[in-house]
Design an enzyme around this catalytic site. Structure first.
Site, PDB file in Angstrom:
ATOM      1  N   ARG A  95       0.732  -1.146   0.021  1.00  0.00           N
ATOM      2  CA  ARG A  95      -0.047   0.068   0.021  1.00  0.00           C
ATOM      3  C   ARG A  95       0.671   1.290  -0.066  1.00  0.00           C
ATOM      4  NH1 ARG A  95      -2.954   0.843   5.892  1.00  0.00           N
ATOM      5  NH2 ARG A  95      -1.217   0.299   7.176  1.00  0.00           N
ATOM      6  N   HIS A 163      -8.711  -3.773   1.742  1.00  0.00           N
ATOM      7  CA  HIS A 163      -9.370  -3.322   3.210  1.00  0.00           C
ATOM      8  C   HIS A 163     -10.215  -2.121   2.896  1.00  0.00           C
ATOM      9  CE1 HIS A 163      -8.737  -0.917   6.960  1.00  0.00           C
ATOM     10  NE2 HIS A 163      -7.734  -1.605   7.218  1.00  0.00           N
ATOM     11  N   GLU A 267     -13.766  -5.794   5.236  1.00  0.00           N
ATOM     12  CA  GLU A 267     -12.500  -6.069   4.335  1.00  0.00           C
ATOM     13  C   GLU A 267     -12.502  -7.665   3.761  1.00  0.00           C
ATOM     14  OE1 GLU A 267      -9.233  -5.125   6.831  1.00  0.00           O
ATOM     15  OE2 GLU A 267     -10.545  -3.684   7.925  1.00  0.00           O
TER      16      GLU A 267
HETATM   17  C1  BG6 Z   1      -7.767  -3.163  10.508  1.00  0.00           C
HETATM   18  C2  BG6 Z   1      -7.329  -4.013  11.550  1.00  0.00           C
HETATM   19  O1  BG6 Z   1      -7.845  -3.994   9.411  1.00  0.00           O
HETATM   20  O2  BG6 Z   1      -7.156  -1.990   9.757  1.00  0.00           O
HETATM   21  C3  BG6 Z   1      -7.049  -2.886  12.679  1.00  0.00           C
HETATM   22  O3  BG6 Z   1      -8.129  -5.004  11.752  1.00  0.00           O
HETATM   23  C4  BG6 Z   1      -6.341  -1.636  12.275  1.00  0.00           C
HETATM   24  O4  BG6 Z   1      -6.544  -3.421  13.890  1.00  0.00           O
HETATM   25  C5  BG6 Z   1      -6.899  -0.994  10.932  1.00  0.00           C
HETATM   26  O5  BG6 Z   1      -6.437  -0.806  13.289  1.00  0.00           O
HETATM   27  C6  BG6 Z   1      -6.097   0.175  10.291  1.00  0.00           C
HETATM   28  O6  BG6 Z   1      -4.806  -0.184  10.275  1.00  0.00           O
HETATM   29  P1  BG6 Z   1      -3.932   1.163   9.835  1.00  0.00           P
HETATM   30  O7  BG6 Z   1      -2.538   0.409   9.680  1.00  0.00           O
HETATM   31  O8  BG6 Z   1      -4.375   1.581   8.354  1.00  0.00           O
HETATM   32  O9  BG6 Z   1      -4.018   2.055  10.567  1.00  0.00           O
END
Ligand code: BG6
Length: 295
Positions: A95, A163, A267
């Site tokens: 990403r 995600h 997701e």
């Molecule tokens: C989710 C996780 O998929 O992504 C969470 O389950 C996490 O635990 C969230 O906080 C966001 O992650 P990031 O790295 O984008 O802040």
């Protein structure tokens, strides 16, 4: 800068290249039914909207747009690991890589299909792999992530996840259907294993769950926007449901304090126990189709 894109590939009024926020190059796509925006940084879909509907994807107004940080919102591509990893960035490196736009294909039904490729990767702890990502924009948004093990003699073990941040009118009016009976790991309780008993999931506090062995479609019923979002998938055995709620929203520098009210992440991927093992030369396809209909 958009100069990193081959402007010969542009299709006037349909697929155009822009300098996006932070001067990161992005592609804007228009079809008779919808519009979309994809950054090369992370091959990140930051926008998809059907004509006459609110945007399907949530984007944080506080997102960073920088080559060394992930974009907050839209559809981050998580590869080759999900979650934290010692001395490595959370959710993998895909990403925050600049992907290459390889091809744009038009089809008779007015859809536009864009092929992005991750430059060949040597990631410590992983066999060499390549990733191809196809984004098809039409009446739905279709996402296809193909990961290939380039090792000649060793298995590639990895996790993947699209995600997706969905835009909702009011989180209090949201019901997530399709996960009843599934086993999940609750990240808020040290990955305690639980079973989903509710026919509909509601969010009234922080939620961070990885539902395992879930292959069926999931629906997000949003009474506020009077819209049902559909998440159909293939090659995905995990579904992660996440909303940061109040304290975590306040703690994230790239997320507005109140924005948790307008989003939910549902997701699709293969994470934790559902991680993928690929034999040398083999590929895995994760395919997700995001659609919507009136309630
Ligand atoms: C989710 C996780 O998929 O992504 C969470 O389950 C996490 O635990 C969230 O906080 C966001 O992650 P990031 O790295 O984008 O802040």
């Amino acid at each position: 800068m958009k100069s990193s894109l081959n402007t010969g590939m542009e299709i006037p009024r349909c697929v155009t290249f822009q300098d996006g926020q932070g001067l990161l190059p992005c592609v804007e796509v228009r079809t008779p039914a919808s519009e979309a925006e994809i950054y090369l940084h992370g091959a990140h879909v930051t926008h998809f909207q059907k004509t006459g509907e609110p945007p399907l994807l949530f984007m944080s107004k506080m997102s960073r747009y920088s080559s060394d940080a992930p974009i907050r919102g839209g559809v981050p591509v998580i590869l080759p690991w999900f979650g934290p990893r010692p001395e490595a960035p959370t959710h993998g490196m895909a990403r925050t890589q600049s992907w290459t736009l390889k091809e744009i294909t038009l089809s008779g039904d007015d859809t536009k299909k864009l092929h992005f490729q991750l430059p060949a990767c040597q990631v410590p702890g992983f066999e060499p792999f390549t990733a191809d990502y196809f984004v098809t924009v039409g009446t739905t948004l279709e996402l296809e992530l193909i990961t290939t093990n380039n090792s000649k003699d060793r298995n590639l073990v990895f996790e993947d996840c699209l995600h997706t941040y969905f835009h909702v009118g009011d989180i209090a009016a949201v019901r997530v259907r399709g996960l009843q009976g599934a086993r999940y790991l609750d990240r808020l309780q040290n990955q305690a294993e639980k079973q989903e008993t509710a026919p509909e999931i509601t969010v009234a506090g922080e939620v961070d769950r990885s539902y395992l062995d879930t292959t069926a479609a999931v629906e997000i019923h949003d009474a506020s926007f009077k819209r049902i979002i559909t998440v159909e998938k293939e090659g995905s055995r995990s579904t992660v449901v996440w909303n940061p709620w109040i304290a975590k929203s306040q703690a994230m520098p790239d997320f507005g304090n109140e924005e948790y009210l307008q989003m939910i992440c549902v997701e699709s991927g293969n994470v934790i126990e559902n991680r993928i093992t690929l034999a040398p030369g083999q590929s895995h396809i994760l395919r997700v189709r995001l659609g919507s209909r009136p309630m």
